[in-house]
Design a protein around this motif. Structure first.
Motif, PDB file in Angstrom:
ATOM      1  N   SER A  37       0.854  -1.266  -0.051  1.00  0.00           N
ATOM      2  CA  SER A  37       0.107   0.104  -0.036  1.00  0.00           C
ATOM      3  C   SER A  37       0.746   1.283  -0.266  1.00  0.00           C
ATOM      4  N   LEU A  38       1.756   1.059   0.299  1.00  0.00           N
ATOM      5  CA  LEU A  38       2.932   2.279   0.485  1.00  0.00           C
ATOM      6  C   LEU A  38       3.628   2.715  -1.065  1.00  0.00           C
ATOM      7  N   PRO A  39       3.983   3.865  -1.263  1.00  0.00           N
ATOM      8  CA  PRO A  39       4.852   4.143  -2.568  1.00  0.00           C
ATOM      9  C   PRO A  39       5.986   3.383  -2.774  1.00  0.00           C
ATOM     10  N   GLU A  40       6.093   3.023  -3.803  1.00  0.00           N
ATOM     11  CA  GLU A  40       7.320   2.099  -4.102  1.00  0.00           C
ATOM     12  C   GLU A  40       8.455   2.377  -3.438  1.00  0.00           C
ATOM     13  N   ALA A  41       8.795   3.893  -3.421  1.00  0.00           N
ATOM     14  CA  ALA A  41      10.176   4.228  -2.955  1.00  0.00           C
ATOM     15  C   ALA A  41      10.256   3.921  -1.637  1.00  0.00           C
ATOM     16  N   GLU A  42       8.984   3.708  -0.558  1.00  0.00           N
ATOM     17  CA  GLU A  42       9.159   3.659   0.729  1.00  0.00           C
ATOM     18  C   GLU A  42       9.029   2.457   1.129  1.00  0.00           C
ATOM     19  N   ARG A  43       8.865   1.631   0.317  1.00  0.00           N
ATOM     20  CA  ARG A  43       8.771   0.030   0.697  1.00  0.00           C
ATOM     21  C   ARG A  43      10.031  -0.575   1.322  1.00  0.00           C
ATOM     22  N   GLY A  44      11.041  -0.300   0.771  1.00  0.00           N
ATOM     23  CA  GLY A  44      12.462  -0.860   1.384  1.00  0.00           C
ATOM     24  C   GLY A  44      12.842  -0.369   2.528  1.00  0.00           C
ATOM     25  N   GLU A  45      12.510   0.920   3.030  1.00  0.00           N
ATOM     26  CA  GLU A  45      12.973   1.242   4.248  1.00  0.00           C
ATOM     27  C   GLU A  45      11.847   0.830   5.238  1.00  0.00           C
ATOM     28  N   ALA A  46      10.726   0.715   4.956  1.00  0.00           N
ATOM     29  CA  ALA A  46       9.629   0.068   5.741  1.00  0.00           C
ATOM     30  C   ALA A  46       9.872  -1.498   6.001  1.00  0.00           C
ATOM     31  N   LEU A  47      10.477  -2.005   5.185  1.00  0.00           N
ATOM     32  CA  LEU A  47      10.618  -3.690   5.162  1.00  0.00           C
ATOM     33  C   LEU A  47      11.976  -3.601   6.252  1.00  0.00           C
ATOM     34  N   VAL A  48      12.823  -2.839   5.955  1.00  0.00           N
ATOM     35  CA  VAL A  48      14.170  -2.830   6.872  1.00  0.00           C
ATOM     36  C   VAL A  48      13.742  -2.811   8.130  1.00  0.00           C
ATOM     37  N   ARG A  49      12.575  -1.600   8.655  1.00  0.00           N
ATOM     38  CA  ARG A  49      12.235  -1.417   9.970  1.00  0.00           C
ATOM     39  C   ARG A  49      11.469  -2.778  10.462  1.00  0.00           C
ATOM     40  N   PHE A  50      10.555  -3.345   9.626  1.00  0.00           N
ATOM     41  CA  PHE A  50      10.041  -4.576  10.156  1.00  0.00           C
ATOM     42  C   PHE A  50      11.060  -5.791  10.543  1.00  0.00           C
ATOM     43  N   TRP A  51      12.116  -5.789   9.577  1.00  0.00           N
ATOM     44  CA  TRP A  51      13.170  -6.782   9.813  1.00  0.00           C
ATOM     45  C   TRP A  51      13.814  -6.691  11.158  1.00  0.00           C
ATOM     46  N   THR A  52      14.365  -5.283  11.312  1.00  0.00           N
ATOM     47  CA  THR A  52      15.085  -4.850  12.317  1.00  0.00           C
ATOM     48  C   THR A  52      14.218  -5.235  13.931  1.00  0.00           C
ATOM     49  N   LEU A  53      12.959  -4.913  14.000  1.00  0.00           N
ATOM     50  CA  LEU A  53      12.099  -5.167  14.760  1.00  0.00           C
ATOM     51  C   LEU A  53      11.999  -6.472  15.213  1.00  0.00           C
ATOM     52  N   LYS A  54      11.865  -7.404  13.898  1.00  0.00           N
ATOM     53  CA  LYS A  54      11.698  -8.808  14.308  1.00  0.00           C
ATOM     54  C   LYS A  54      12.968  -9.368  14.768  1.00  0.00           C
ATOM     55  N   GLU A  55      14.278  -8.844  14.259  1.00  0.00           N
ATOM     56  CA  GLU A  55      15.562  -9.420  14.903  1.00  0.00           C
ATOM     57  C   GLU A  55      15.546  -9.233  16.187  1.00  0.00           C
ATOM     58  N   ALA A  56      15.434  -7.879  16.597  1.00  0.00           N
ATOM     59  CA  ALA A  56      15.659  -7.486  18.067  1.00  0.00           C
ATOM     60  C   ALA A  56      14.604  -8.393  19.017  1.00  0.00           C
ATOM     61  N   TYR A  57      13.271  -8.605  18.539  1.00  0.00           N
ATOM     62  CA  TYR A  57      12.393  -9.269  19.434  1.00  0.00           C
ATOM     63  C   TYR A  57      12.913 -10.672  19.583  1.00  0.00           C
ATOM     64  N   THR A  58      13.308 -11.384  18.432  1.00  0.00           N
ATOM     65  CA  THR A  58      13.491 -12.921  18.400  1.00  0.00           C
ATOM     66  C   THR A  58      14.969 -13.117  19.197  1.00  0.00           C
ATOM     67  N   LYS A  59      15.781 -12.082  19.190  1.00  0.00           N
ATOM     68  CA  LYS A  59      17.061 -12.163  19.842  1.00  0.00           C
ATOM     69  C   LYS A  59      16.577 -12.096  21.460  1.00  0.00           C
ATOM     70  N   ALA A  60      15.836 -10.950  21.850  1.00  0.00           N
ATOM     71  CA  ALA A  60      15.409 -11.138  23.217  1.00  0.00           C
ATOM     72  C   ALA A  60      14.821 -12.228  23.494  1.00  0.00           C
ATOM     73  N   ILE A  61      14.070 -13.138  22.737  1.00  0.00           N
ATOM     74  CA  ILE A  61      13.750 -14.336  23.457  1.00  0.00           C
ATOM     75  C   ILE A  61      14.482 -15.601  23.268  1.00  0.00           C
ATOM     76  N   GLY A  62      15.721 -15.123  22.629  1.00  0.00           N
ATOM     77  CA  GLY A  62      16.709 -16.204  22.644  1.00  0.00           C
ATOM     78  C   GLY A  62      16.543 -17.199  21.362  1.00  0.00           C
TER      79      GLY A  62
END
Length: 295
Positions: A189-214
Motif C-alpha cells: 500500500s506504500l509508494p514504491e520508494a518507501e517500501r524498502g525502508e519500511a521492510l528494513v524497519r520490520f526486519w530490525t524489529l523482528k530481529e530484536a524481538y527474536t534475539k530477546a527471546i533467545g
C-alpha cells in the motif's frame, strides 16, 4: 526522580566514541531508566580508519590490538577469547571483535562497578551473549560493517538489531518468509520508494524481538507482525490483530535512526521487578577486587 518505565528505557542511543567511553553516562542512564542503548562507529575505535589506537598512539590505555608483546590490557579483557581473537586473519573482523568486547564489557563494568577485565563473556547454546555470574544484567549486541549497537538492561531481557536503511534484504518488496500477509498488504500500500525502508524497519524489529527471546533467525518471522500505536511499534498477531487487553504489555519496542543511514531497533521485556536500582551492590566483594589488583 525520572520514571523508570519501560518506554523511558527505549530513549535514543548514546554514542560511545571509543574505549574511553563516556562510561559514566552509561551507568547514569541505567540507574535512571533501567536500560541503555549504545552506538559505536567502528572507524572511531582502535585500528579503525587506519588508526592504530586512540589519538594515534599505538598502545593507548593498553588497548593495542597487537597480538604479540603489546596489548596487555586487551589480553586480560578478552581472557579465554584471546586465542580466538589471535587466530582471526581478516582485519575488519578483528577490529569489530575487539570493539564489541570493549564496548560490552566496559559498559557492563560501569553499570556493575566492576573492572571490565574481571567480567567473563559467554554465549548460550542459541548464541545469545551473557555475563557469567551477573544475571541481574542482560546484554545484547548487533553490528553492521560500520556500526556496533549494544543494549544493556537490569529490567529483564533485551534484543537489538541495526541495518543500513537502504539495504536490499530480498529481491521482492514483500517477501512471505519475512512478512505476514497483513504486513505484505501494508507494504504494497506504500509508494514504491518507501517500501524498502519500511521492510528494513520490520526486519530490525523482528530481529530484536527474536534475539530477546533467545531464538534469533530460528523463529519464523512470518508468524507475528508489528503495527504502531501512539507512534511506537506494537507486537501484533500474524493477522495484524492487536492482542487482548493486557496481553504482551510487558514488551516495549522502538526504532531509531543512527547517523541518518541506519535503522536501529530495540525490544525490551520488562520482568516486572522494576529493575536493579543499585546493580553494583550485587557484584564482587571489594576484597576480591583488591586481590586482583583493582581498587
Amino acid at each position: 526522580m525520572e520514571s523508570r518505565s519501560a518506554s523511558a528505557a527505549l530513549r535514543r542511543p548514546l554514542y560511545i566514541e571509543g574505549p574511553r567511553g563516556p562510561w559514566t553516562q552509561v551507568r547514569d542512564e541505567v540507574v535512571r531508566s533501567g536500560s541503555a542503548l549504545l552506538v559505536a562507529m567502528l572507524d572511531e575505535w582502535p585500528g579503525g580508519g587506519g588508526r592504530p589506537g586512540i589519538d594515534g598512539r599505538a598502545d593507548d590505555d593498553g588497548w593495542s590490538t597487537d597480538t604479540g608483546r603489546n596489548g596487555p590490557r586487551l589480553r586480560r579483557l578478552l581472557g579465554g577469547e584471546w586465542p580466538r581473537y589471535a587466530a582471526l586473519t581478516n582485519e575488519a573482523i578483528r577490529r569489530r571483535f575487539v570493539a564489541s568486547r570493549i564496548l560490552l564489557k566496559e559498559a557492563a563494568g560501569a553499570v556493575l562497578g566492576t573492572p571490565a577485565e574481571l567480567l567473563e563473556l559467554s554465549v548460550t547454546p542459541s548464541g545469545r551473549p551473557y555475563l557469567r555470574g551477573y544475571g541481574q544484567v542482560d546484554i545484547t549486541l548487533s553490528h553492521t560493517e560500520e556500526i556496533l549497537l549494544v543494549g544493556i538492561t537490569t529490567r529483564g531481557v533485551m534484543g537489538v538489531d541495526v541495518e543500513q536503511a537502504d539495504r536490499t534484504l530480498v529481491s521482492g518488496q514483500a517477501p512471505p518468509h519475512i512478512c505476514t500477509p497483513w504486513e505484505q498488504e501494508y507494504l504494497l500500500s506504500l509508494p514504491e520508494a518507501e517500501r524498502g525502508e519500511a521492510l528494513v524497519r520490520f526486519w530490525t524489529l523482528k530481529e530484536a524481538y527474536t534475539k530477546a527471546i533467545g531464538q534469533g533467525l530460528r523463529f519464523a518471522f512470518n508468524g507475528f507482525c508489528f503495527g504502531a500505536e501512539d507512534g511506537l511499534p506494537r507486537l501484533l498477531s500474524a493477522d495484524g490483530v492487536p492482542r487482548a487487553a493486557g496481553a504482551g504489555e510487558e514488551w516495549s519496542f522502538a526504532t531509531h535512526w543512527v547517523r541518518g543511514r541506519h535503522i536501529a531497533a530495540v525490544a525490551l521485556y520488562d520482568s516486572g521487578t522494576g529493575g536493579v536500582m543499585e546493580p553494583r551492590r550485587a557484584v564482587l566483594d571489594e576484597a576480591v577486587c583488591r586481590m586482583f589488583g583493582y581498587e
